[in-house]
Every structure is written in C-alpha cells, then in structure tokens.
Design a protein around this motif. Sequence first.
Motif, PDB file in Angstrom:
ATOM      1  N   SER A   4      35.582  76.114  29.328  1.00  0.00           N
ATOM      2  CA  SER A   4      35.352  75.196  30.429  1.00  0.00           C
ATOM      3  C   SER A   4      33.870  75.071  30.664  1.00  0.00           C
ATOM      4  N   ARG A   5      33.454  73.894  31.083  1.00  0.00           N
ATOM      5  CA  ARG A   5      32.048  73.719  31.453  1.00  0.00           C
ATOM      6  C   ARG A   5      31.993  73.046  32.813  1.00  0.00           C
ATOM      7  N   TYR A   6      31.007  73.447  33.591  1.00  0.00           N
ATOM      8  CA  TYR A   6      30.852  72.954  34.948  1.00  0.00           C
ATOM      9  C   TYR A   6      30.106  71.628  34.929  1.00  0.00           C
ATOM     10  N   LEU A   7      30.638  70.618  35.626  1.00  0.00           N
ATOM     11  CA  LEU A   7      30.035  69.289  35.668  1.00  0.00           C
ATOM     12  C   LEU A   7      29.427  68.985  37.029  1.00  0.00           C
ATOM     13  N   GLY A   8      29.020  70.012  37.743  1.00  0.00           N
ATOM     14  CA  GLY A   8      28.417  69.808  39.059  1.00  0.00           C
ATOM     15  C   GLY A   8      29.438  69.323  40.067  1.00  0.00           C
ATOM     16  N   THR A   9      29.114  68.276  40.802  1.00  0.00           N
ATOM     17  CA  THR A   9      30.004  67.780  41.852  1.00  0.00           C
ATOM     18  C   THR A   9      31.302  67.204  41.297  1.00  0.00           C
ATOM     19  N   ARG A  10      31.379  66.958  39.989  1.00  0.00           N
ATOM     20  CA  ARG A  10      32.600  66.419  39.391  1.00  0.00           C
ATOM     21  C   ARG A  10      33.575  67.519  38.982  1.00  0.00           C
ATOM     22  N   GLU A  47      35.431  63.572  35.665  1.00  0.00           N
ATOM     23  CA  GLU A  47      34.569  63.330  34.509  1.00  0.00           C
ATOM     24  C   GLU A  47      34.530  61.819  34.258  1.00  0.00           C
ATOM     25  N   THR A  48      33.733  61.387  33.297  1.00  0.00           N
ATOM     26  CA  THR A  48      33.661  59.973  32.977  1.00  0.00           C
ATOM     27  C   THR A  48      35.003  59.521  32.412  1.00  0.00           C
ATOM     28  N   ALA A  49      35.620  58.542  33.075  1.00  0.00           N
ATOM     29  CA  ALA A  49      36.959  58.096  32.684  1.00  0.00           C
ATOM     30  C   ALA A  49      37.236  56.729  33.263  1.00  0.00           C
ATOM     31  N   THR A  50      38.261  56.085  32.729  1.00  0.00           N
ATOM     32  CA  THR A  50      38.772  54.828  33.263  1.00  0.00           C
ATOM     33  C   THR A  50      40.045  55.149  34.032  1.00  0.00           C
ATOM     34  N   TYR A  80      46.602  57.171  37.024  1.00  0.00           N
ATOM     35  CA  TYR A  80      46.202  58.152  36.029  1.00  0.00           C
ATOM     36  C   TYR A  80      44.846  57.715  35.474  1.00  0.00           C
ATOM     37  N   SER A  81      44.183  58.603  34.748  1.00  0.00           N
ATOM     38  CA  SER A  81      42.893  58.285  34.143  1.00  0.00           C
ATOM     39  C   SER A  81      42.880  58.698  32.677  1.00  0.00           C
ATOM     40  N   VAL A  82      42.013  58.037  31.914  1.00  0.00           N
ATOM     41  CA  VAL A  82      41.804  58.337  30.495  1.00  0.00           C
ATOM     42  C   VAL A  82      40.308  58.524  30.301  1.00  0.00           C
ATOM     43  N   ASP A  83      39.899  59.679  29.744  1.00  0.00           N
ATOM     44  CA  ASP A  83      38.472  59.932  29.572  1.00  0.00           C
ATOM     45  C   ASP A  83      37.940  59.316  28.278  1.00  0.00           C
ATOM     46  N   THR A  84      36.649  59.459  28.055  1.00  0.00           N
ATOM     47  CA  THR A  84      36.000  58.836  26.902  1.00  0.00           C
ATOM     48  C   THR A  84      36.443  59.441  25.575  1.00  0.00           C
ATOM     49  N   ALA A  85      37.041  60.629  25.609  1.00  0.00           N
ATOM     50  CA  ALA A  85      37.575  61.253  24.390  1.00  0.00           C
ATOM     51  C   ALA A  85      39.053  60.888  24.212  1.00  0.00           C
TER      52      ALA A  85
END
Length: 103
Positions: A4-10, A47-50, A80-85
Amino acid sequence: VSQSRYLGTRGWETTGTDGEDSGAPITSISTTSRISSKTNITLTVNETATTYSCVDTTNTCTPSEASSQTVYPGSYLRYYSVDTATNEESLKSQYFGFPVKCN
C-alpha cells in the motif's frame, strides 16, 4: 504480495509487488447541500479515476460518467469508479429515504 502507498488526503492505494496499481478505487459520498426535498451529492475517489453514477427509484439504472447528482426522497444512488489502471470498483447503491418528522 501487494503493498500500500499513502496518497495524502486521497487515502491509501493498493499496489502490486512491481509498484503497479492493483487495487480498485474507493468512492465516497458527501452531501453538498440539502434544499427542501432534494439533496445534492458529490462523489469523491481516493485516487485518479472516472466515476459513474445514476439516480432512480427502482435501483436498476445503469451508471454513466458523472461525479455529482441530485437525489430526491425515495431514490437510489448507484455508483462506482474505474481508475487509470482499469481497476473497477464494485457497484454500490445508497437509498435516500423520506425524511422522518418527529413530534
């Protein structure tokens, strides 16, 4: 083994051993305003997602791209959301009931 990695406020993001994003995004609901019988909702993702969402009264609508909605008493918000990966969050549903008046 995932990491896991921390994404700050996200929040946190799950990654694979090679550092690639392997976890589905997490979408949360926040109420932005409530006026008489309607509630304005904003959907945020960790995270970055649609984000895809829809509102109906039968809990059967098909979500389309949208990050905010207006819901009325007796309706369901499906999202629901889908991330860039291309990791896809499972479909979630939230019921918005009728206000209860206490005497």
